[in-house]
Design an enzyme around this catalytic site. Structure first.
Site, PDB file in Angstrom:
ATOM      1  N   ASP A 213       0.882  -1.181   0.000  1.00 52.42           N
ATOM      2  CA  ASP A 213       0.000   0.000   0.000  1.00 52.42           C
ATOM      3  C   ASP A 213       0.911   1.219   0.000  1.00 52.42           C
ATOM      4  OD1 ASP A 213      -3.238   0.445   0.946  1.00 52.42           O
ATOM      5  OD2 ASP A 213      -1.906   2.182   1.095  1.00 52.42           O
TER       6      ASP A 213
ATOM      7  N   ALA B 162       5.481  -0.471   1.975  1.00 53.71           N
ATOM      8  CA  ALA B 162       4.850   0.814   1.662  1.00 53.71           C
ATOM      9  C   ALA B 162       5.412   1.295   0.329  1.00 53.71           C
ATOM     10  CB  ALA B 162       5.140   1.830   2.765  1.00 53.71           C
TER      11      ALA B 162
ATOM     12  N   ASP C 278      -7.058  -4.311  -5.720  1.00 57.81           N
ATOM     13  CA  ASP C 278      -8.281  -3.658  -5.213  1.00 57.81           C
ATOM     14  C   ASP C 278      -8.023  -2.157  -5.033  1.00 57.81           C
ATOM     15  OD1 ASP C 278     -10.808  -3.229  -4.161  1.00 57.81           O
ATOM     16  OD2 ASP C 278     -10.217  -3.779  -2.121  1.00 57.81           O
TER      17      ASP C 278
ATOM     18  N   CYS D 123     -14.126  -0.264  -7.725  1.00 58.64           N
ATOM     19  CA  CYS D 123     -15.205   0.243  -6.870  1.00 58.64           C
ATOM     20  C   CYS D 123     -15.695   1.605  -7.379  1.00 58.64           C
ATOM     21  CB  CYS D 123     -14.747   0.324  -5.413  1.00 58.64           C
ATOM     22  SG  CYS D 123     -13.345   1.401  -5.150  1.00 58.64           S
TER      23      CYS D 123
END
Ligand code: SAH
Length: 396
Positions: free
Chosen positions: A253, A280, A300, A340
């Site tokens: 992430d 990270a 995602d 999304c």
């Protein structure tokens, strides 16, 4: 006096089909609007002066968010009934009082006939997120309704609307508790796995509840696989992959805090010994540099398109992201890929993934077509409440 919104002739069509938004272009005139403020209740009439609906007034392209198609008072009893109806649906879904899942969505906006409102439950805390000024003005009644419906099962209600209210409304607000009891951080269970949730500081309401069912599928496919979970946030998919028997899990992430949280959640479930690396880093950079030893990859990303104007750019980003992952994934690998973005529909997303497969030149089978879980219910008259799309692919 309640302001009266008169529609242009014929513009009641979508309302008669129970759609919940009135756009500014559909309005002929507004009467009694001398003191009308954003968030007030208004009545909607056809051009022939027939009452059709009552809702929250908003300044912007959506001008009214419908609450009811009846001429009924929007009082505490009304709020309590709507919350109770939403609760009964979650009860039917087996989510209320479940021993293995203690976090779920209680109110999913239009899906629960409450346009502009989201309520997520984390154990004994409810997190309320208002996306409209009308809902924000009603937040205390909403909190009271939650307390009435749940009794002592919900101890604290937290309002987290400061970042979701329309920017132009100019409401200067800070997040805070609507109840005397303040539960600051919580531990929840999802399908028997443990997660730390910080609704005060976390993204959205603290956790991405909408992947609950899809995470179970990751658990099913992870045995013996080396798993890469990109855009990992709290490490939801990582924890399920480890539980399913992955040989190693790598969580990526761009946010340092997110990867720390993912590591904490892994340790919370499996202790120190679990083979997990948390990195990270930007996912696009990671995919460029990584080797080809992963045989299950999860993509995602956050919504690439928040508006219709940027759909084209978003589709290019989905294509690039998926092509990169497909180029590197091991033969016989499984790719979980999601979007999304509400503005991107199922067909457009599938087309972007199709183009990615062609670029990567791999043989690809679609194994599953995924969507949002049952507590993110979709109002049949209001398809906009459907937003999550996913594909599970087998890459030869
Ligand atoms: N998969 C997560 C939710 C993802 S939310 C879950 O199941 O809970 C999107 C995450 O992507 C955020 O945590 C954000 O920090 C991260 N992110 C945004 N842009 C990124 C990028 N370019 N590279 C890596 N992470 C990114």
């Amino acid at each position: 006096m309640i302001a009266k919104v008169y529609l242009k002739r014929g513009k009641e069509e979508s309302l008669l089909r129970r759609h919940l938004w009135i756009f500014s272009g559909a309005i002929a005139r507004i009467e009694n609007d001398e003191n009308l403020l954003e968030g007030d209740i208004v009545d909607v009439y056809t051009n022939d002066k027939q009452f059709i609906a009552r809702g929250h007034y908003q300044i912007g392209s959506i001008t009214v968010r419908i609450l009811t198609f009846q001429q009924e008072e929007i009082n505490q009893d009304w709020w309590t009934l709507r919350i109770r109806q939403a609760y009964q649906v979650r009860q039917a879904q087996g989510l209320v009082d479940s021993k293995i899942t203690t976090c779920y969505r209680l109110v999913h906006g239009e899906g629960d006939m409450l346009s502009g409102l989201v309520v997520d439950i984390y154990g004994t805390t409810a997190v309320v997120q208002c996306h409209s000024v009308g809902m924000y003005h009603s937040r205390k009644q909403i909190a009271t309704a939650i307390s009435k419906v749940y009794g002592s099962k919900i101890e604290s209600v937290y309002d987290k609307s400061s970042r979701t209210l329309p920017f132009k409304a100019g409401i200067d607000t800070c997040d805070g508790y609507l109840t005397a009891q303040h539960n600051h951080v919580g531990y929840v269970l999802e399908n028997g796995l443990k997660f730390e949730v910080n609704w005060e500081e976390g993204q959205k309401t603290g956790f991405f509840i909408d992947q609950r069912v899809n995470r179970e599928l990751v658990r099913r496919y992870s045995k013996g696989r080396r798993v890469l979970n990109t855009f990992c946030y709290t490490g939801g998919f990582s924890v399920y992959a480890a539980d399913g028997g992955a040989t190693e899990v790598v969580s990526v992430d761009s946010s340092e805090r997110a990867v720390e949280l993912a590591s904490r959640n892994m340790k919370l479930n499996f202790g120190e010994q679990i083979p997990h690396k948390a990195i990270a880093m930007d996912t696009f950079d990671f995919l460029k540099e990584m080797d080809d030893s992963f045989d299950l990859v999860i993509l995602d990303p956050p919504a690439f398109a928040k508006h219709h104007k940027v759909v084209h750019e978003a589709l290019k980003a989905y294509k690039r992201l998926n092509a990169k992952a497909m180029q590197k994934i091991k033969s016989g690998g499984i790719l979980f890929t999601f979007s999304c973005s509400q503005a991107v529909n199922k067909e457009q997303f599938r087309m972007a993934v199709f183009s990615a497969a062609a670029i990567a030149g791999r043989r690809v089978r679609i194994l599953h077509q995924l969507t949002q879980p049952e507590d993110h219910a979709i109002n049949i008259y209001h398809p906009e409440s459907e937003y999550l799309k996913g594909l599970v692919l087998y890459i030869e």
